[in-house]
Design a protein around this motif. Structure first.
Motif, PDB file in Angstrom:
ATOM      1  N   PHE A 110       0.848  -1.188   0.000  1.00 51.26           N
ATOM      2  CA  PHE A 110       0.000   0.000   0.000  1.00 51.26           C
ATOM      3  C   PHE A 110       0.888   1.243   0.000  1.00 51.26           C
ATOM      4  CE2 PHE A 110      -3.050  -2.670   2.815  1.00 51.26           C
ATOM      5  CZ  PHE A 110      -3.547  -3.334   1.708  1.00 51.26           C
ATOM      6  N   TRP A 111       0.260   2.410   0.034  1.00 51.20           N
ATOM      7  CA  TRP A 111       1.017   3.657   0.121  1.00 51.20           C
ATOM      8  C   TRP A 111       1.528   3.841   1.553  1.00 51.20           C
ATOM      9  CZ3 TRP A 111      -0.485   8.568  -2.957  1.00 51.20           C
ATOM     10  CH2 TRP A 111      -0.678   8.247  -4.307  1.00 51.20           C
ATOM     11  N   CYS A 114      -3.992   5.767  -3.473  1.00 48.92           N
ATOM     12  CA  CYS A 114      -3.924   4.945  -2.263  1.00 48.92           C
ATOM     13  C   CYS A 114      -5.228   4.220  -1.972  1.00 48.92           C
ATOM     14  CB  CYS A 114      -3.511   5.807  -1.074  1.00 48.92           C
ATOM     15  SG  CYS A 114      -4.616   7.205  -0.726  1.00 48.92           S
ATOM     16  N   ALA A 167      -5.542   1.055  -4.204  1.00 44.61           N
ATOM     17  CA  ALA A 167      -4.566   0.008  -3.889  1.00 44.61           C
ATOM     18  C   ALA A 167      -5.079  -0.942  -2.810  1.00 44.61           C
ATOM     19  CB  ALA A 167      -3.251   0.647  -3.450  1.00 44.61           C
TER      20      ALA A 167
END
Length: 275
Positions: free
Chosen positions: A163-164, A190, A193
């Motif tokens: 993930f971010w 984000c 994702a």
């Protein structure tokens, strides 16, 4: 639809005075909750699945999907939607804590997060349909968009793509100076994702079938709120169409799925929404 408005109104009654929230509800990161409060939250979730409110929310999301996603109202709709979820939980258990999931803390290796354990939300689905068979939502049967088991199909088989991380989120918040830029950045970056990482129901428009949806969007809402706090004198009023193809937008625009509610009703959660 009217039922949604009633839930939101009921949640706010005790804390609103003269249009202002006297005591906004605090939303905890789920890992900060005691096992007792976490269990209480999970029990309330099972109750709203049984009483039809989770189905109502999933269907509302599906029915309004085209007017929500890819439009400036994305953040505002989901702020109201998660608050509607909180109201549904409070209907069956008044005062139940409604948490969010800070998935940025798990960004480098999401599968290692304790949220995928039996003590939290359970793990990957099993079999061809990806049926969830672990955790508090094991063997859930869903009706939206058609009868099926609650499904998860992690996007790397037995693992999940990163993930971010926190530094990327902060960079986006600092770079974006207008609402629309932040909204499109979150939605297309984000936010997506996490949906695609967990997949199964989470990669569909009936993603609210999976409780992960609400914890995820609680975090999305926090990203917006933290951005607003960076410039509190102006950003709690900001709403625009930057980075979107929509024609001019206004805080007086109606929110899809919530007749009578306008975007400006969602801009400062500390007031009308009372959290």
């Amino acid at each position: 639809m009217a039922k949604s408005i009633l839930f939101l109104a009921a949640l706010c009654l005790a804390t609103v005075a003269n249009g202002q929230c006297a005591n906004p509800v605090q939303r905890p990161e789920i890992r900060s909750m005691s096992p007792e409060d976490r269990g209480r939250f999970f029990r309330a979730l099972n109750q709203i699945r049984s009483n039809g409110d989770l189905e109502r929310l999933s269907r509302l999301h599906v029915n309004n999907a085209d007017n929500i996603h890819g439009h400036p109202v994305f953040l505002a709709f989901h702020r109201i939607f998660v608050n509607d979820f909180a109201a549904a939980l409070n209907k069956v258990d008044p005062g139940v804590p409604v948490p969010y999931w800070d998935w940025s803390l798990d960004a480098s290796n999401p599968i290692s997060s304790e949220l995928f354990s039996n003590d939290y939300l359970g793990g990957n689905g099993m079999g061809d349909q990806g049926c969830v068979q672990s955790g508090p939502f094991a063997n859930w049967q869903m009706s939206v968009d058609s009868p099926h088991c609650l499904s998860r199909k992690f996007n790397q088989g037995d693992s999940i793509a990163p993930f971010w991380p926190p530094e990327a989120l902060l960079s986006m918040q600092k770079t974006c100076t207008q609402y629309g830029a932040l909204s499109s950045g979150i939605e297309n970056g984000c936010h997506g994702a996490v949906h695609l990482g967990i997949s199964g129901d989470m990669s569909t428009m009936f993603a609210p079938n999976d409780p992960f949806f609400f914890l995820h969007h609680g975090m999305v809402d926090k990203l917006w709120y933290d951005w607003q706090l960076m410039e509190p004198n102006t950003r709690f009023q900001q709403y625009d169409n930057v980075n979107y193809k929509d024609a001019q937008v206004s805080g007086d625009d109606n929110v899809p799925g919530y007749p009578g509610m306008r975007v400006k009703d969602a801009l400062d959660p500390r007031n009308g929404l009372c959290y």
